[in-house]
Design a protein around this motif. Structure first.
Motif, PDB file in Angstrom:
ATOM      1  N   GLU A  50      14.868  20.387   7.183  1.00 49.33           N
ATOM      2  CA  GLU A  50      15.495  20.416   6.055  1.00 49.33           C
ATOM      3  C   GLU A  50      15.377  21.532   5.159  1.00 49.33           C
ATOM      4  OE1 GLU A  50      18.248  19.422   2.981  1.00 49.33           O
ATOM      5  OE2 GLU A  50      18.103  18.789   4.981  1.00 49.33           O
ATOM      6  N   ALA A  51      14.007  21.896   5.062  1.00 49.36           N
ATOM      7  CA  ALA A  51      13.718  23.127   4.392  1.00 49.36           C
ATOM      8  C   ALA A  51      14.532  24.184   4.767  1.00 49.36           C
ATOM      9  CB  ALA A  51      12.182  23.377   4.378  1.00 49.36           C
ATOM     10  N   MET A  52      14.612  24.330   6.063  1.00 47.17           N
ATOM     11  CA  MET A  52      15.352  25.617   6.495  1.00 47.17           C
ATOM     12  C   MET A  52      16.996  25.568   6.498  1.00 47.17           C
ATOM     13  SD  MET A  52      12.933  27.511   6.644  1.00 47.17           S
ATOM     14  CE  MET A  52      13.885  28.932   7.015  1.00 47.17           C
ATOM     15  N   LEU A  53      17.330  24.326   6.521  1.00 45.98           N
ATOM     16  CA  LEU A  53      18.672  24.128   6.184  1.00 45.98           C
ATOM     17  C   LEU A  53      19.294  24.333   4.944  1.00 45.98           C
ATOM     18  CD1 LEU A  53      19.334  20.772   8.411  1.00 45.98           C
ATOM     19  CD2 LEU A  53      20.082  23.074   9.123  1.00 45.98           C
ATOM     20  N   ALA A  54      18.088  23.863   3.793  1.00 43.01           N
ATOM     21  CA  ALA A  54      18.385  24.326   2.385  1.00 43.01           C
ATOM     22  C   ALA A  54      18.483  25.645   2.312  1.00 43.01           C
ATOM     23  CB  ALA A  54      17.685  23.550   1.480  1.00 43.01           C
ATOM     24  N   PHE A  55      17.609  26.730   3.162  1.00 44.79           N
ATOM     25  CA  PHE A  55      17.671  28.186   3.013  1.00 44.79           C
ATOM     26  C   PHE A  55      19.054  28.686   3.351  1.00 44.79           C
ATOM     27  CE2 PHE A  55      16.626  32.036   5.011  1.00 44.79           C
ATOM     28  CZ  PHE A  55      16.018  32.681   4.092  1.00 44.79           C
ATOM     29  N   GLY A  56      19.444  28.128   4.249  1.00 40.23           N
ATOM     30  CA  GLY A  56      20.685  28.567   4.920  1.00 40.23           C
ATOM     31  C   GLY A  56      21.037  28.563   6.367  1.00 40.23           C
TER      32      GLY A  56
ATOM     33  N   ALA B 131       9.961  26.668   2.422  1.00 43.72           N
ATOM     34  CA  ALA B 131      10.976  27.547   3.358  1.00 43.72           C
ATOM     35  C   ALA B 131      10.306  29.058   3.059  1.00 43.72           C
ATOM     36  CB  ALA B 131      12.400  27.573   2.727  1.00 43.72           C
ATOM     37  N   ALA B 132       9.859  29.641   2.149  1.00 40.53           N
ATOM     38  CA  ALA B 132       9.252  30.985   1.802  1.00 40.53           C
ATOM     39  C   ALA B 132       8.237  31.078   2.949  1.00 40.53           C
ATOM     40  CB  ALA B 132       9.028  31.147   0.621  1.00 40.53           C
ATOM     41  N   ARG B 133       7.544  30.038   3.301  1.00 43.43           N
ATOM     42  CA  ARG B 133       6.531  30.074   4.118  1.00 43.43           C
ATOM     43  C   ARG B 133       6.666  30.357   5.609  1.00 43.43           C
ATOM     44  NH1 ARG B 133       2.539  24.764   5.930  1.00 43.43           N
ATOM     45  NH2 ARG B 133       1.712  25.903   7.968  1.00 43.43           N
TER      46      ARG B 133
END
Length: 642
Positions: free
Chosen positions: A511-517, A590-592
């Motif tokens: 979910e973190a990376m889906l939210a990133f795009g 996501a940044a990590r």
């Protein structure tokens, strides 16, 4: 009537005996027609001239073999730097095409080849559209792929012509349709072979034939029930794209539903879109794609026969794709029992994609089982696609070289071995290159073309040309473990699995990376790649001498190898991951997760594995799906530090 054709640079005008004016667009100095300011200004002057002397009819056609009109001039769009210039650009086409739609004489667009964006909007402003039944004829409004909207009348006229559901499907996805489907939907009035297109156009433009209206239900959906259609469309778009990343599809729905397709009635939407970072970056991606296409030029090499060794998922799918693109393909493996599943898989996939039974049969006839490998003697391109074992590949490559034609292209699809280590057994080592496809072959547009030190430059160029011939994007890279794409994915997936080892759920990480795009989370990506593949690539994932992540090792030892066996980090009861709730995503996750990918991409550019940062961005976008709205990982990094 007299027409002053000599006063136009990009258009040629002629009048036939029936008084029909033929307006042929042949943009000077370009291989493809586009609607630049100069072309549009000349069209306005043509309409001025015809206002004074109305013809019996007006037919638009192309003077280019490449197609009708590719759309607006993207270079001009990239110069939009103010709200005023954005509105001016929209107004230019909206007003001109409204004027064309209102002329008193019948008009017709004769569409042969690609008819996209502004080109289709011009055709929609004509009374009739005649499509030429050829494989290259494709129609669409792909502006959303550039982060913008079809503001020259497409949002008004396409729903009127074919109904809002089909029209929104085209506009919100950017998909194109062929001539037959255009006729079936009502976009084209007819679909004819090229040999009769001029006569058919001349007859239709003078026929005074009323246009076919959409069925009553479609007219209601384009009228009083617009709100229902718009709500459904927003839900569908939300499944694929977040508004904060991709505002254009949401704007298309709003402009159609609330402003009757007139973008000028919503200037704030236009300004927000045309000057958004997303539009700027998606235009950047468009030009990166054009640069990749350019690598296929510079040689006259054209393959007719391809021989693929290895009928596993990758080899079988490479062979099937080449057959789909019109090449004769021989597929070799150790017996028909290994080749048959690849043929069955190809038939199952192409049957869904190719509706014409005769065309499907022709494709399958071009895909020839060849357990004894006779096709290698006659092929223009030979591709080794067996399992990742150095000794097995070296033995195979040596045997292929002995029977191949001297001028044939010899390539390996290795994903992790260096070309230098493979070519030592060859009498002409400089002839071996890598042509590295990605899974799934039919969906992934990028192919890495791998050169080692001392590779024959002409052979490398032929490899690029072959990749373009089969409608893929060639990315030249230097030989190194993982090349570009796999080399950047390794540390990214490793960091995701480390987070699992720390106690975060796969759902939270994805979910973190889906939210990133990202189009897919890293854990689901590992399942798709295969946990056995991740283990085999352990040295690049975890570093030399390091142990694999505990979560990977445990699942691998249990036989949970990912989607292909129905169980990995997720279960796949129906081919899709069964995910639980993601829960709260920790700040900074996501940044990590993306940081190792960004750092490895920078390092590969520094090491010269890929020539420059722009090509690295192109490779990671088209090879991994890295969030296109960012313009690529290194472009994203620059903007973060700006």
């Amino acid at each position: 009537m007299n027409i002053n054709s000599n006063s136009y640079r990009h258009w040629q005008l002629e009048v036939n005996a029936e008084g029909v004016v033929w307006a042929t667009l042949d943009k000077v100095g370009e291989s493809t027609n586009s609607l630049s300011a100069a072309v549009m200004d000349e069209l306005a002057r043509i309409l001025d001239e015809l206002d004074s002397h109305p013809p019996k009819g007006l037919v638009f056609r192309s003077g280019k073999p490449a197609g009708f009109i590719a759309g607006a001039d993207i270079q001009e769009f990239s110069l939009v730097d103010s709200a005023e210039r954005g509105i001016e650009l929209v107004a230019r086409g909206w007003q001109l095409f409204n004027r064309l739609a209102a002329v008193s004489y019948p008009t017709l667009a004769l569409v042969r080849g690609h008819c996209l964006g502004g080109g289709l909007e011009l055709a929609l402003a004509c009374r009739y559209l005649l499509a030429v039944d050829e494989p290259t004829t494709r129609m669409g409004l792909p502006e959303v792929m550039l982060g913008i909207v079809p503001g020259w009348g497409g949002m008004l006229r396409l729903p009127e012509r074919i109904g809002p559901q089909a029209a929104l499907d085209m506009m919100l996805t950017g998909k194109t349709i062929d001539a037959k489907k255009a006729r079936r939907l009502g976009l084209a009035d007819d679909c004819v072979p090229a040999r009769v297109m001029d006569n058919a156009a001349a007859s239709l433009v003078l026929a005074e034939q009323p246009r076919r209206r959409p069925p009553m239900l479609q007219r209601l959906l384009n009228g009083p029930f617009k709100g229902l259609v718009a709500a459904g469309a927003r839900k569908q778009v939300a499944k694929r794209a977040r508004a904060e990343h991709y505002p254009a599809p949401y704007a298309i729905i709003d402009i159609w539903a609330r402003y009757q397709g007139n973008a000028l009635a919503a200037p704030e939407l236009i300004d927000n879109i045309f000057r958004s970072a997303t539009a700027r970056n998606l235009v950047r991606v468009f030009f990166l794609q054009e640069r990749l296409k350019g690598f296929g030029k510079g040689t006259e090499f054209r393959a007719r026969r391809v021989h693929v060794v290895g009928a596993g998922v990758m080899g079988g799918d490479i062979a099937a794709w080449c057959a789909l693109r019109g090449l004769s393909v021989t597929l070799q493996d150790q017996g028909m029992e290994r080749i048959a599943p690849a043929l069955q898989r190809a038939y199952a996939v192409w049957r869904q994609r190719v509706r014409d039974a005769r065309e499907l049969r022709n494709i399958m006839d071009r895909l020839i089982p060849d357990p004894d490998g006779h096709g290698a003697r006659h092929a223009d391109v030979v591709i080794e696609a067996i399992f990742e074992n150095l000794d097995a590949k070296r033995e195979l490559l040596a045997s292929l070289e002995r029977v191949m034609r001297p001028e044939a292209l010899l390539a390996t699809n290795t994903s992790s071995l260096k070309i230098e280590d493979l070519r030592g057994v060859l009498t002409r080592p400089a002839r071996l290159i890598g042509i590295h496809f990605f899974n799934p072959v039919a969906k992934m547009p990028l192919v890495e073309v791998v050169a080692a030190e001392g590779s024959d430059p002409e052979i490398v160029q032929r490899g690029n040309a072959f990749v373009r011939q089969i409608d893929r994007l060639p990315l030249p890279v230097r030989s190194a473990p993982g090349f570009l794409v796999n080399a950047v994915l390794g540390p990214y997936m490793l960091e995701a699995m480390r987070a699992v080892d720390e106690g975060l759920t796969p759902e939270t990480i994805d979910e973190a990376m889906l939210a990133f795009g990202m189009p897919m989370g890293p854990i689901e990506l590992i399942d798709m790649v295969g946990l056995d593949v991740a283990m085999a690539a352990g040295s690049s994932l975890a570093g030399a001498g390091a142990t694999p992540p505990a979560c990977l090792l445990a699942r691998f030892n249990a036989g949970h190898l990912g989607k292909k066996v129905g169980k990995g980090f997720y279960d796949y009861p129906n081919g899709r991951p069964a995910k639980g709730p993601a829960g709260a995503v920790p700040a900074g996750l996501a940044a990590r997760l993306v940081k190792p990918l960004l750092e490895r991409t920078q390092q590969l550019v520094s090491d010269g594995i890929v020539a420059d940062a722009d090509l690295a961005d192109a490779g990671v976008i088209f090879g991994t799906g890295f969030a296109p709205f960012t313009g690529g990982p290194l472009n994203y990094l620059r903007n973060q530090h700006a």
